[in-house]
Design a protein around this motif. Structure first.
Motif, short mmCIF file in Angstrom:
data_model
loop_
_atom_site.label_atom_id
_atom_site.label_comp_id
_atom_site.label_asym_id
_atom_site.label_seq_id
_atom_site.Cartn_x
_atom_site.Cartn_y
_atom_site.Cartn_z
N LEU A 3 0.96 -1.16 -0.06
CA LEU A 3 0.04 -0.05 0.05
C LEU A 3 1.04 1.26 -0.08
N SER A 4 0.46 2.29 -0.60
CA SER A 4 1.17 3.60 -0.61
C SER A 4 1.08 4.18 0.63
N THR A 5 2.34 4.81 1.22
CA THR A 5 2.20 5.51 2.31
C THR A 5 2.12 6.87 2.21
N SER A 6 1.67 7.53 1.10
CA SER A 6 1.81 8.90 0.84
C SER A 6 0.49 9.07 -0.11
N SER A 7 -0.04 10.46 0.11
CA SER A 7 -0.94 10.85 -0.72
C SER A 7 -0.76 12.35 -1.43
N VAL A 8 -1.45 12.76 -2.40
CA VAL A 8 -1.48 14.06 -2.97
C VAL A 8 -2.81 14.79 -2.32
N ILE A 9 -2.64 15.71 -1.44
CA ILE A 9 -3.79 16.31 -0.67
C ILE A 9 -4.02 17.39 -1.11
N THR A 19 -2.16 22.39 -2.82
CA THR A 19 -2.19 20.96 -3.14
C THR A 19 -0.72 20.75 -2.82
N LEU A 20 -0.34 19.45 -2.23
CA LEU A 20 0.79 18.91 -1.99
C LEU A 20 0.91 17.29 -1.62
N PRO A 21 1.85 16.84 -2.01
CA PRO A 21 2.14 15.28 -1.60
C PRO A 21 2.58 15.32 -0.17
N VAL A 22 1.91 14.36 0.37
CA VAL A 22 2.42 14.25 2.09
C VAL A 22 2.47 12.82 2.39
N ASP A 23 3.60 12.33 3.29
CA ASP A 23 3.48 11.12 4.01
C ASP A 23 2.21 11.04 4.98
N LEU A 66 -1.03 17.20 17.00
CA LEU A 66 -1.78 15.86 16.95
C LEU A 66 -2.74 15.62 15.77
N GLN A 67 -2.85 16.53 14.85
CA GLN A 67 -3.70 16.47 13.78
C GLN A 67 -2.92 16.07 12.40
N LEU A 68 -3.42 14.73 11.89
CA LEU A 68 -2.62 14.40 10.77
C LEU A 68 -3.22 15.27 9.61
N ALA A 69 -2.09 15.65 8.60
CA ALA A 69 -2.62 16.48 7.56
C ALA A 69 -3.51 15.79 6.59
#
Length: 194
Positions: A3-9, A19-23, A66-69
């Protein structure tokens, strides 16, 4: 299949989309500071205990460490850089400036964001741990110094500027509601000044 461990959000911050790619493990705090250069939000304890990284998520207070992006995608994020109206400071910012509600200033962005959220919570009638009458049909409790201290207790100031912080929050709350408040320093009544 791995599974991918990063996304573009896409994050909506202070009214602008980024818009940016993040782990997937990247915190909102690190995305703000390290990826988007919004360094007003401070990194203090990185454990959610000091409040230096407080931002507003959909108008509510949140500690960004404590908040994930990835979990903030689709939400309205307001940082200290976005609370002023152009050159006009937010009433909380102005009260902190007028009453010296800071010393070194490191905790001030989190204090201000927390105060903005806290004033809205109070106006909506949310009780705190020191609210005497918590029945839903009662009006919001008076915003006394004890109420402000309890409601702001998640934000620490290592310089100890608490007296001025409480007074600044009281003044900003007064400007928000247009009502008188109890003087946070002396306990005496003050008139509303509009």
């Amino acid at each position: 299949m791995a599974l991918s461990t990063s996304s573009v959000i896409t994050l909506k911050i202070n009214g602008e989309k980024h818009t940016l790619p993040v782990d997937h493990r990247t915190t909102l705090l690190d995305a703000l500071r390290e990826r988007l250069d919004l360094t007003g939000t401070k990194k203090g304890c990185d454990q959610g205990q000091c409040g230096a990284c407080t931002v507003l998520l959909d108008g509510r207070r949140a500690v960004a460490c404590l908040q994930l992006a990835v979990a903030a995608e689709g939400r309205e994020i307001t940082t200290i850089e976005g609370v002023a109206d152009g050159e006009r400071l937010h009433p909380v910012q102005q009260a902190f400036l007028d009453l010296d509600g800071f010393q070194c200033g490191y905790c001030t962005p989190g204090q201000i964001c927390s105060a903005i959220g806290m004033i809205q919570e109070h106006a909506a009638g949310w009780p705190s741990a020191v609210t005497e009458d918590v029945r839903p049909q009662t009006a919001p409790p008076p915003l006394t110094a004890d109420e402000i201290r309890e409601r702001m207790s998640g934000n620490l100031c290592r310089c100890g500027a608490y007296v001025a912080i409480v007074e600044a929050v009281a003044r900003a709350a007064q400007a928000h509601t247009g009502e008188g408040h109890e003087d946070a320093a002396t306990g005496g009544a003050k008139e509303a000044v509009i």
